[in-house]
Scaffold this motif. Structure first.
Motif, PDB file in Angstrom:
ATOM      1  N   THR A 173       0.834  -1.203   0.000  1.00  0.00           N
ATOM      2  CA  THR A 173       0.000   0.000   0.000  1.00  0.00           C
ATOM      3  C   THR A 173       0.869   1.254   0.000  1.00  0.00           C
ATOM      4  O   THR A 173       0.601   2.205  -0.743  1.00  0.00           O
ATOM      5  CB  THR A 173      -0.947  -0.008   1.217  1.00  0.00           C
ATOM      6  N   GLU A 174       1.931   1.256   0.812  1.00  0.00           N
ATOM      7  CA  GLU A 174       2.850   2.399   0.822  1.00  0.00           C
ATOM      8  C   GLU A 174       3.540   2.559  -0.532  1.00  0.00           C
ATOM      9  O   GLU A 174       3.689   3.680  -1.024  1.00  0.00           O
ATOM     10  CB  GLU A 174       3.898   2.234   1.923  1.00  0.00           C
ATOM     11  N   ASP A 226       1.209   4.192  -2.901  1.00  0.00           N
ATOM     12  CA  ASP A 226       1.110   5.633  -2.627  1.00  0.00           C
ATOM     13  C   ASP A 226       2.327   6.388  -3.164  1.00  0.00           C
ATOM     14  O   ASP A 226       2.186   7.460  -3.760  1.00  0.00           O
ATOM     15  CB  ASP A 226       0.955   5.887  -1.128  1.00  0.00           C
ATOM     16  N   ASN A 236       2.100   6.546  -7.006  1.00  0.00           N
ATOM     17  CA  ASN A 236       1.093   7.527  -7.417  1.00  0.00           C
ATOM     18  C   ASN A 236       1.610   8.950  -7.247  1.00  0.00           C
ATOM     19  O   ASN A 236       1.396   9.800  -8.115  1.00  0.00           O
ATOM     20  CB  ASN A 236      -0.204   7.327  -6.634  1.00  0.00           C
TER      21      ASN A 236
END
Length: 86
Positions: A8-9, A12, A15
């Motif tokens: 997930t990190e 991020d 992105n």
């Protein structure tokens, strides 16, 4: 070894660096092997799935000699991805 980050990190950071809207969807090892097999075939799909299962289980985690070899410590993830943002 550098500081580990979650998927997930990582999503991020990617992105932020590239202006994308990627999402991360957790999958069980069995789902991942089935997905990769459907995409890549009966031979390579389970191999890729097995590699990622090994990563998930930490079997490739090992002490790092990065600082000694590179002559500097790891840079932070924020600094690394910040350097990629354009």
């Amino acid at each position: 070894m550098g500081t580990p980050i979650s998927q997930t990190e990582l999503t991020d950071y990617l992105n932020g660096a590239f202006g994308t809207s990627l999402t991360y969807r957790e999958m069980s090892p069995e789902e991942y092997v089935a997905d990769r097999t459907a995409e890549l075939g009966d031979f390579i799909g389970p191999i890729i799935g097995g590699i990622y299962e090994g990563i998930r289980r930490g079997i490739y985690d090992a002490p790092s000699d990065f600082a000694a070899a590179a002559g500097r410590p790891h840079q932070s993830w924020a600094d690394y991805f910040g350097s990629l943002a354009g």
